[in-house]
Design a protein around this motif. Structure first.
Motif, mmCIF file in Angstrom:
data_model
loop_
_atom_site.group_PDB
_atom_site.id
_atom_site.type_symbol
_atom_site.label_atom_id
_atom_site.label_comp_id
_atom_site.label_asym_id
_atom_site.label_seq_id
_atom_site.Cartn_x
_atom_site.Cartn_y
_atom_site.Cartn_z
ATOM 1 N N HIS A 99 0.851 -1.201 0.000
ATOM 2 C CA HIS A 99 0.000 0.000 0.000
ATOM 3 C C HIS A 99 0.876 1.236 0.000
ATOM 4 O O HIS A 99 1.962 1.250 0.580
ATOM 5 C CB HIS A 99 -0.987 -0.008 1.176
ATOM 6 C CG HIS A 99 -0.408 0.310 2.524
ATOM 7 N ND1 HIS A 99 -0.255 1.604 2.975
ATOM 8 C CD2 HIS A 99 0.044 -0.482 3.521
ATOM 9 C CE1 HIS A 99 0.247 1.577 4.200
ATOM 10 N NE2 HIS A 99 0.449 0.327 4.552
ATOM 11 N N ASP A 111 5.993 2.941 6.893
ATOM 12 C CA ASP A 111 4.624 2.444 6.644
ATOM 13 C C ASP A 111 3.936 3.350 5.639
ATOM 14 O O ASP A 111 3.296 4.300 6.013
ATOM 15 C CB ASP A 111 3.859 2.396 7.968
ATOM 16 C CG ASP A 111 2.489 1.786 7.816
ATOM 17 O OD1 ASP A 111 2.221 1.152 6.778
ATOM 18 O OD2 ASP A 111 1.652 1.959 8.727
ATOM 19 N N GLU A 143 -5.238 1.664 2.287
ATOM 20 C CA GLU A 143 -5.103 0.537 3.218
ATOM 21 C C GLU A 143 -5.376 1.008 4.636
ATOM 22 O O GLU A 143 -5.997 0.314 5.431
ATOM 23 C CB GLU A 143 -3.677 -0.048 3.118
ATOM 24 C CG GLU A 143 -3.452 -1.302 3.971
ATOM 25 C CD GLU A 143 -2.878 -1.014 5.349
ATOM 26 O OE1 GLU A 143 -2.739 -1.960 6.147
ATOM 27 O OE2 GLU A 143 -2.603 0.157 5.667
ATOM 28 N N GLU A 144 -4.911 2.216 4.925
ATOM 29 C CA GLU A 144 -5.023 2.738 6.298
ATOM 30 C C GLU A 144 -6.469 3.048 6.685
ATOM 31 O O GLU A 144 -6.753 3.321 7.834
ATOM 32 C CB GLU A 144 -4.152 3.992 6.464
ATOM 33 C CG GLU A 144 -2.657 3.785 6.186
ATOM 34 C CD GLU A 144 -1.938 2.985 7.260
ATOM 35 O OE1 GLU A 144 -2.597 2.497 8.193
ATOM 36 O OE2 GLU A 144 -0.707 2.835 7.140
ATOM 37 N N ASP A 170 4.540 -4.884 3.766
ATOM 38 C CA ASP A 170 4.106 -3.744 4.572
ATOM 39 C C ASP A 170 5.103 -3.567 5.717
ATOM 40 O O ASP A 170 5.198 -4.438 6.581
ATOM 41 C CB ASP A 170 2.682 -4.028 5.103
ATOM 42 C CG ASP A 170 1.982 -2.774 5.578
ATOM 43 O OD1 ASP A 170 2.611 -1.704 5.594
ATOM 44 O OD2 ASP A 170 0.789 -2.866 5.945
HETATM 45 ZN ZN ZN Z 1 1.022 -0.335 6.496
#
Ligand code: ZN
Length: 296
Positions: A99, A111, A143-144, A170
């Motif tokens: 992501h 991240d 994704e978050e 990830d």
């Molecule tokens: Zn992540």
């Protein structure tokens, strides 16, 4: 005579390694991608990925989506865009995903700028190989906010009969230990031995656990599509993470996985990223990909 020396000097220059273009070390290339993507909106991060793909000469499709999200009081529409690169023409498909969105207020270097960096490196170096299977590389958005981009992708693009495996990257940017999960130790007789073979070939320290933090693999797991997620974490975090996840996600402060300290905060910056961790993820994923490609 002068002419002869000039010609000899010219020849020497061409043959001398000092004049040959020095290739960039893979860890430096990967770290460069992290520097490029950190900070900014999803749109800017996506634009960075597309620019890199164009520079590599790698074709891609950008697939916008919008999805309703129901909160406590109202329903909002969440929009985003997945970026997809494909190479190989086989009937079976191996998917690699990372992501590219970040949480608000976080530069998102680890991240998941780190996962994006590894995936860009894989595209840059592997797309011209001979592939028996189709390799589909996905940069997922949102994704978050509940793995929305990957859920949209699975609904539109994944056919169970052609699906071989999904590898989710990830958080790849710090430490020296691979965290691999969620692994189904009881029933997985096919994919798990391949993961073990990749561990053996690379010799990297790794931990496999039956739990893994929430990430895009969930969109695949929901439909029982074979998947695995890989992170690189500081030593000991494998145990700390799996203990935390097994106990419902609430660690006491002494057991907090180190990798989570900066995550989703303004401190998730490239200054904390270790190029050797990125290289580890790259080498392992590449090995796993070649092993998977050699299977029927
Ligand atoms: Zn992540």
């Amino acid at each position: 005579m002068k002419k002869k020396y000039a010609a000899m000097l010219l020849l020497f220059c061409f043959l001398s390694p000092a004049f040959a273009q020095t290739p960039v070390a893979i860890e430096d290339e990967l770290y460069g991608y992290v520097l490029g993507i950190e900070g900014g909106s999803s749109q800017r991060r996506g634009d960075f990925i597309k620019d890199q793909l164009k520079q590599m000469g790698a074709g891609y499709v950008a697939v916008p989506f919008s999805s309703p999200s129901t909160g406590k009081n109202d329903t909002t529409i969440i929009t985003g865009e997945n970026i997809i690169v494909r190479f190989g023409h086989g009937e079976k498909k191996i998917i690699i995903g990372a992501h590219y969105d970040a949480t608000e207020g976080s530069p998102g270097a680890n991240d998941n700028g780190s996962g994006v960096a590894v995936v860009l490196g894989l595209i840059n170096h592997l797309r011209s190989e001979e592939w028996k299977h189709t390799i589909e590389i996905c940069f997922f958005d949102k994704e978050e906010q509940g793995c929305i981009g990957s859920a949209q992708y699975v609904q539109k693009y994944v056919l169970p009969k052609s699906h071989l495996a999904m590898i989710n990257l990830d958080v790849e940017g710090t430490g020296d230990e691979l965290y691999i999960g969620p692994v189904d130790f009881k029933t997985d007789q096919v994919f798990l031995p391949i993961v073990h073979e990749a561990e053996q070939q690379t010799g990297f320290p790794s931990v496999e656990r039956s739990v893994y933090p929430e990430s895009d693999y969930l969109s695949f797991a929901r439909y029982h599509l074979t998947n695995i997620s890989i992170s690189v974490v500081p030593k000991g975090d494998g145990d700390r993470l799996s203990r935390m996840l097994s106990s419902g996600g609430k660690p006491d402060s002494s057991a907090l996985p180190h990798v989570l300290i900066a995550m989703h905060t303004p401190y998730d910056r490239s200054s904390l990223i270790e190029p050797k961790a990125l290289k580890m993820s790259y080498e392992f994923t590449k090995t796993l990909l070649f092993l998977l490609n050699s299977r029927r």
